[in-house]
Structure formats: structure tokens, C-alpha cells
Design a protein around this motif. Structure first.
Motif, PDB file in Angstrom:
ATOM      1  N   TYR A  92      32.849  44.395  41.896  1.00 56.49           N
ATOM      2  CA  TYR A  92      31.536  44.895  41.981  1.00 56.49           C
ATOM      3  C   TYR A  92      30.641  43.150  41.142  1.00 56.49           C
ATOM      4  N   ASN A  93      29.453  42.728  41.277  1.00 62.39           N
ATOM      5  CA  ASN A  93      28.708  41.652  40.943  1.00 62.39           C
ATOM      6  C   ASN A  93      27.848  42.317  40.690  1.00 62.39           C
ATOM      7  N   ASN A  94      27.515  43.552  40.653  1.00 61.18           N
ATOM      8  CA  ASN A  94      26.496  44.031  39.822  1.00 61.18           C
ATOM      9  C   ASN A  94      26.699  45.734  39.944  1.00 61.18           C
ATOM     10  N   TYR A  95      26.678  45.850  38.593  1.00 61.37           N
ATOM     11  CA  TYR A  95      27.302  47.496  38.435  1.00 61.37           C
ATOM     12  C   TYR A  95      26.058  48.219  39.078  1.00 61.37           C
ATOM     13  N   ALA A  96      24.794  47.730  39.172  1.00 62.80           N
ATOM     14  CA  ALA A  96      23.299  48.397  39.508  1.00 62.80           C
ATOM     15  C   ALA A  96      23.049  49.227  40.888  1.00 62.80           C
TER      16      ALA A  96
END
Length: 123
Positions: free
Chosen positions: A101-105
Motif C-alpha cells: 500500500y501507499n496510503n493506509y487510509a
């Protein structure tokens, strides 16, 4: 990876609830685990995430201090303890797993999703 969420229900404002998500079919410890929620008429939003080892947790501002995410890599489970619940927490809650992932959100970064469990908080 198959994810099965459970623990939702109908509670009153100020009550607590614990959600659980059981994973199967993969190496659980390889995944970032997250919880998202979707209220009627609204987009799915990030709630919390926990890194592979469980060493770091992330939360959306609206739940900080009230919700706690945890995981047990020996049991392949991730939990979400929700305290001081508010009516605005009402939603279907989903657990999800991300390999890379690059962005956990960001929901698009997650590869696998559970079926969702309904949480309803009455005022």
C-alpha cells in the motif's frame, strides 16, 4: 484471503462495542489490516488501520481516543474496540487487508474485504 467481520449491533450513545474480523486463506501477518465504514448515502471512509506487526496504529480524527484497533497474528484476527459510541458512528463496518500500500487510509489500496457488519447507535 477471506475476511469475516462480526460483532455489530444496536447500542445506545455512550455504549461500547467490539468488532472482530477473522482471516483465512492467507498469511495474515503479511497484511496491513484496516477498518472502514459506510453510512447510508455516504462514501466509504477510513476508520483505523494497524501495521503487519501491530506496532503502529492509525485512526481517523473522529474516532481518536474512542476506538482502538488491535490484531492477533497467532489467531489471524483483527479487532476494533469502540467506546463512547455516538449516533454519527452508525454505519456498516468493513474489515480489509492490504498487501502492498501507499496510503493506509485509501480503500483502493486494500486487496481483500469482509462482508461488513452493521453498527447502529441510537441517541
Amino acid at each position: 484471503v477471506q475476511l469475516q467481520a462480526s460483532g455489530g449491533g444496536l447500542v445506545q450513545a455512550g455504549d461500547s462495542l467490539r468488532l472482530s474480523c477473522a482471516a483465512s486463506g492467507g498469511t495474515f501477518s503479511r497484511y496491513l489490516m484496516g477498518w472502514f465504514r459506510q453510512a447510508p448515502g455516504k462514501e466509504r471512509e477510513f476508520v483505523a488501520a494497524i501495521t503487519r506487526s501491530g506496532g503502529t496504529m492509525y485512526y481517523v480524527d473522529s474516532v481518536k481516543g474512542r476506538f482502538t484497533i488491535s490484531r492477533d497474528n497467532t489467531k489471524n484476527t483483527v479487532g476494533l474496540q469502540m467506546n463512547s459510541l455516538k449516533p454519527e458512528d452508525t454505519a456498516v463496518y468493513f474489515c480489509a487487508a492490504a498487501g502492498y500500500y501507499n496510503n493506509y487510509a485509501r480503500s483502493d489500496d486494500y486487496d481483500y474485504w469482509g462482508q461488513g457488519t452493521q453498527v447502529t447507535v441510537s441517541s
